[in-house]
Design a protein around this motif. Structure first.
Motif, PDB file in Angstrom:
ATOM      1  N   ALA A  52       0.881  -1.224  -0.131  1.00  0.00           N
ATOM      2  CA  ALA A  52      -0.002  -0.091  -0.057  1.00  0.00           C
ATOM      3  C   ALA A  52       0.920   1.283   0.107  1.00  0.00           C
ATOM      4  N   ALA A  53       1.968   1.429   1.003  1.00  0.00           N
ATOM      5  CA  ALA A  53       2.892   2.527   0.878  1.00  0.00           C
ATOM      6  C   ALA A  53       3.350   2.604  -0.471  1.00  0.00           C
ATOM      7  N   GLN A  54       3.847   1.507  -1.087  1.00  0.00           N
ATOM      8  CA  GLN A  54       4.283   1.359  -2.528  1.00  0.00           C
ATOM      9  C   GLN A  54       3.515   2.151  -3.360  1.00  0.00           C
ATOM     10  N   ARG A  73       3.247   5.572  -5.996  1.00  0.00           N
ATOM     11  CA  ARG A  73       2.924   5.374  -7.585  1.00  0.00           C
ATOM     12  C   ARG A  73       1.836   6.313  -7.868  1.00  0.00           C
ATOM     13  N   PHE A  74       0.540   6.238  -7.131  1.00  0.00           N
ATOM     14  CA  PHE A  74      -0.389   7.005  -7.309  1.00  0.00           C
ATOM     15  C   PHE A  74      -0.139   8.464  -7.276  1.00  0.00           C
ATOM     16  N   GLN A  75       0.500   8.863  -6.146  1.00  0.00           N
ATOM     17  CA  GLN A  75       1.108  10.262  -6.161  1.00  0.00           C
ATOM     18  C   GLN A  75       1.770  10.850  -7.355  1.00  0.00           C
ATOM     19  N   SER A  76       2.562   9.873  -7.929  1.00  0.00           N
ATOM     20  CA  SER A  76       3.375  10.149  -8.989  1.00  0.00           C
ATOM     21  C   SER A  76       2.721  10.185 -10.250  1.00  0.00           C
ATOM     22  N   GLY A  77       1.538   9.624 -10.321  1.00  0.00           N
ATOM     23  CA  GLY A  77       0.569   9.568 -11.470  1.00  0.00           C
ATOM     24  C   GLY A  77       0.686   8.381 -12.242  1.00  0.00           C
ATOM     25  N   THR A  78       1.533   7.346 -11.945  1.00  0.00           N
ATOM     26  CA  THR A  78       1.836   6.286 -12.715  1.00  0.00           C
ATOM     27  C   THR A  78       0.933   4.985 -11.993  1.00  0.00           C
ATOM     28  N   GLN A  79       0.092   5.089 -11.426  1.00  0.00           N
ATOM     29  CA  GLN A  79      -0.960   4.155 -10.785  1.00  0.00           C
ATOM     30  C   GLN A  79      -2.460   4.881 -10.762  1.00  0.00           C
ATOM     31  N   THR A  80      -3.556   4.097 -11.106  1.00  0.00           N
ATOM     32  CA  THR A  80      -4.739   4.498 -10.715  1.00  0.00           C
ATOM     33  C   THR A  80      -5.284   3.940  -9.450  1.00  0.00           C
ATOM     34  N   PRO A  81      -6.186   4.484  -8.791  1.00  0.00           N
ATOM     35  CA  PRO A  81      -6.567   3.870  -7.388  1.00  0.00           C
ATOM     36  C   PRO A  81      -7.313   2.529  -7.865  1.00  0.00           C
ATOM     37  N   GLN A  82      -7.880   2.011  -8.598  1.00  0.00           N
ATOM     38  CA  GLN A  82      -8.171   0.707  -8.831  1.00  0.00           C
ATOM     39  C   GLN A  82      -7.100  -0.198  -9.022  1.00  0.00           C
TER      40      GLN A  82
END
Length: 122
Positions: free
Chosen positions: A47-49, A53-62
């Motif tokens: 979850a921390a990782q 990744r979400f904050q950097s824009g490379t991951q979606t919430p889903q």
């Protein structure tokens, strides 16, 4: 005749010395506790990782939720397997911890290899 009695202390016999308990396989409840602990630790790290990744824009919430869940399940399975195998060899000490680390690593590696192999062939 006196009604006052002095307390007397008698030594307690040492009694028989029992050998240590034989190694037994962990019960289902112990394996579930191990699996839960492994899932919590692995899921927390994932979850921390995923948050980074979400904050950097490379991951979606889903996607983050799917990856975190997948990692938590793998961590739970690996920890339960490592605990079950290691407890059949040693009940405590560094040997058991080392064995758990090696088995856990092998289980995670095997599961991840199968998962990436199935994704490549699809």
């Amino acid at each position: 005749m006196s009604t006052h009695y002095e307390p007397r202390y008698y030594p307690v016999p040492a009694g028989p010395v029992y050998p240590p308990h034989p190694q037994t396989a962990p019960d289902c409840a112990a394996l579930m506790r191990l699996a839960t602990t492994g899932a919590i630790v692995a899921g927390s790290a994932a979850a921390a990782q995923q948050i980074r990744r979400f904050q950097s824009g490379t991951q979606t919430p889903q996607g983050a939720l799917v990856e975190t869940t997948r990692t938590a399940v793998i961590g739970g399975v690996a920890t339960a397997a490592a605990g079950a195998i290691a407890s059949s060899v040693s009940d405590q000490g560094f040997g058991r911890l080392g064995l758990m680390f090696l088995i856990g690593t092998a289980v995670v590696y095997g599961i991840q290899s199968r998962m990436t192999g199935s994704e490549e062939t699809s």
